[in-house]
Design a protein around this motif. Structure first.
Motif, PDB file in Angstrom:
ATOM      1  N   PRO A 304      45.964  76.684 107.759  1.00 48.77           N
ATOM      2  CA  PRO A 304      46.203  76.110 106.419  1.00 48.77           C
ATOM      3  C   PRO A 304      45.238  74.989 106.041  1.00 48.77           C
ATOM      4  CG  PRO A 304      48.273  76.458 107.563  1.00 48.77           C
ATOM      5  CD  PRO A 304      47.197  76.744 108.565  1.00 48.77           C
ATOM      6  N   ALA A 305      44.919  74.134 106.974  1.00 47.31           N
ATOM      7  CA  ALA A 305      44.064  72.984 106.658  1.00 47.31           C
ATOM      8  C   ALA A 305      42.674  73.400 106.194  1.00 47.31           C
ATOM      9  CB  ALA A 305      43.946  72.073 107.877  1.00 47.31           C
ATOM     10  N   TYR A 308      44.319  76.940 102.231  1.00 48.36           N
ATOM     11  CA  TYR A 308      45.071  76.346 101.132  1.00 48.36           C
ATOM     12  C   TYR A 308      46.231  75.530 101.704  1.00 48.36           C
ATOM     13  CZ  TYR A 308      42.569  79.386  97.909  1.00 48.36           C
ATOM     14  OH  TYR A 308      41.592  80.004  97.164  1.00 48.36           O
ATOM     15  N   PRO A 309      45.972  74.287 102.109  1.00 38.06           N
ATOM     16  CA  PRO A 309      47.011  73.474 102.742  1.00 38.06           C
ATOM     17  C   PRO A 309      48.238  73.251 101.850  1.00 38.06           C
ATOM     18  CG  PRO A 309      45.091  72.147 102.148  1.00 38.06           C
ATOM     19  CD  PRO A 309      44.682  73.574 102.009  1.00 38.06           C
ATOM     20  N   ASP A 310      48.040  73.243 100.534  1.00 38.36           N
ATOM     21  CA  ASP A 310      49.151  73.023  99.603  1.00 38.36           C
ATOM     22  C   ASP A 310      49.576  74.315  98.911  1.00 38.36           C
ATOM     23  OD1 ASP A 310      49.185  70.230 100.085  1.00 38.36           O
ATOM     24  OD2 ASP A 310      47.469  69.987  98.747  1.00 38.36           O
ATOM     25  N   GLY A 311      49.088  75.447  99.394  1.00 43.17           N
ATOM     26  CA  GLY A 311      49.421  76.720  98.770  1.00 43.17           C
ATOM     27  C   GLY A 311      48.508  77.028  97.600  1.00 43.17           C
ATOM     28  N   ASN A 312      48.771  78.155  96.928  1.00 47.19           N
ATOM     29  CA  ASN A 312      47.936  78.598  95.819  1.00 47.19           C
ATOM     30  C   ASN A 312      48.790  79.399  94.844  1.00 47.19           C
ATOM     31  OD1 ASN A 312      45.104  78.825  94.776  1.00 47.19           O
ATOM     32  ND2 ASN A 312      45.552  81.012  94.943  1.00 47.19           N
ATOM     33  N   LYS A 316      49.552  84.279  94.935  1.00 49.09           N
ATOM     34  CA  LYS A 316      50.551  83.324  95.418  1.00 49.09           C
ATOM     35  C   LYS A 316      50.492  83.199  96.934  1.00 49.09           C
ATOM     36  CE  LYS A 316      55.431  82.055  95.038  1.00 49.09           C
ATOM     37  NZ  LYS A 316      55.026  80.690  94.642  1.00 49.09           N
ATOM     38  N   LYS A 319      52.636  77.136 100.856  1.00 49.27           N
ATOM     39  CA  LYS A 319      52.115  75.996 101.593  1.00 49.27           C
ATOM     40  C   LYS A 319      52.245  76.257 103.081  1.00 49.27           C
ATOM     41  CE  LYS A 319      52.769  70.996 102.115  1.00 49.27           C
ATOM     42  NZ  LYS A 319      53.525  69.798 101.654  1.00 49.27           N
ATOM     43  N   GLY A 320      51.168  75.956 103.824  1.00 49.80           N
ATOM     44  CA  GLY A 320      51.199  76.124 105.276  1.00 49.80           C
ATOM     45  C   GLY A 320      50.903  77.545 105.749  1.00 49.80           C
TER      46      GLY A 320
END
Length: 336
Positions: A304-305, A308-312, A316, A319-320
């Motif tokens: 994720p880091a 897309y650490p905060d999602g997309n 879709k 997060k994580g």
């Protein structure tokens, strides 16, 4: 409905048209460079004032044109001007048995351009010592028509009427090209985009997602285990081409899925390969692809880091979420 390829993989959400405009640049010589599409009359103030060339009887052969010189060396071109061609025509000057160029592919060339009306050179790349790379979708029609079907390693002579050159933009006053002028190019095909990965097969480490390929169909089976916490870069095919640099623009096929449920997010297989600057891709892609070689197929597992650490939102992605990607490196163009 199929998602727009790679749009969500770019760190900064630039559209393909914006990237294309950026690639064309605004340098003084870019308008006469065949690696850029002819500018529109609305964006070229002097274009409307470009005079129309006097009518010249169009030829159906290259009898009035001679081009001499070896591949990779600047040619000598002579034209019995004023001269014109009836339609875009190509003559192979130095044959090769290299890969065939397909419509819309990315190529790397050296070129020498002459105006058939004046017999004078208007642009060339040989003196720069650096070949020019571009997609055949980005050039004037005659250049694309003339190179499609030719072979890597060959030198070809192309002549195109104004309709396949700069007529649609009102000519090119800066380069001395009038409406109706026939353009003549000597082109060395230095490199051509691969159609598929090519190289030595590499046995992957145990426990990774399994990649299966049949023709242009590629699938990924994600194991029902916890994902790795660090970036995984696993070549599946090791190509023998150029290494990808951090500032390069790469052409590639891809498929990416979620680790959690194996859901397909996007893919280009069966469609047109993507082409983007490495620096504009997700951090995990940048770290995983720089240093890899053209012709390679690479499996990436992106934590994720580095994704897309905060999602997309689209597609879709929670997060994580850990991402799984297969990338086929088909071409790389060195950054400026």
């Amino acid at each position: 409905m199929r998602l727009n390829p790679l749009k969500s993989l770019v760190v900064v959400g630039l559209s393909a048209s914006v990237l294309l405009l950026g690639a064309c640049g605004d340098s003084k010589d870019s308008a006469s460079d065949p690696s850029t599409a002819a500018p529109s009359a609305s964006t070229t103030p002097s274009a409307s004032a470009t005079p129309t060339a006097a009518k010249i009887k169009a030829s159906d052969n290259f009898d009035a044109v001679t081009a001499t010189g070896a591949f990779a060396k600047s040619p000598k071109v002579k034209v019995k001007s004023p001269w014109a061609i009836d339609k875009t025509r190509t003559k192979v000057l130095s044959p090769s048995d290299g890969q065939v160029v397909k419509a819309g592919q990315t190529v790397e060339v050296n070129y020498y351009g002459v105006d058939g009306r004046t017999g004078k050179k208007f642009d060339e790349s040989f003196s720069t010592g650096k070949a020019v790379a571009f997609s055949l979708d980005q050039v004037v029609p005659g250049f694309s028509k003339g190179l499609t079907g030719q072979r890597k390693g060959s030198r070809v002579l192309i002549a195109m009427p104004g309709a396949d050159g700069y007529d649609s933009s009102g000519g090119n006053a800066e380069a001395g090209i009038n409406v109706g002028d026939t353009l003549i190019f000597v082109v060395d095909l230095v490199d051509v985009q691969l159609n598929a990965p090519a190289g030595d097969t590499v046995k992957p480490k145990a426990g990774l997602p399994t990649v299966t390929a049949a023709g242009d169909k590629v699938s990924i089976a994600v194991p029902k285990t916890d994902p790795p916490t660090k970036l995984v870069v696993q070549p599946l095919i090791k190509g023998k081409g150029s290494k990808v640099g951090a500032s390069d623009t790469i052409t590639f096929d891809y498929r990416w899925q979620q680790w959690s449920d194996g859901k397909l997010l996007e893919q280009s297989y069966g469609d047109k390969p993507a082409s983007y600057q490495v620096s504009g891709l997700l951090p995990g892609m940048q770290q995983g692809l720089v240093g890899q070689t053209v012709g390679s197929r690479v499996l990436l597992v992106i934590p994720p880091a580095l994704g897309y650490p905060d999602g997309n939102a689209t597609p879709k992605i929670a997060k994580g979420e850990t991402l799984v990607m297969v990338v086929d490196l088909l071409f790389t163009q060195a950054g400026q």
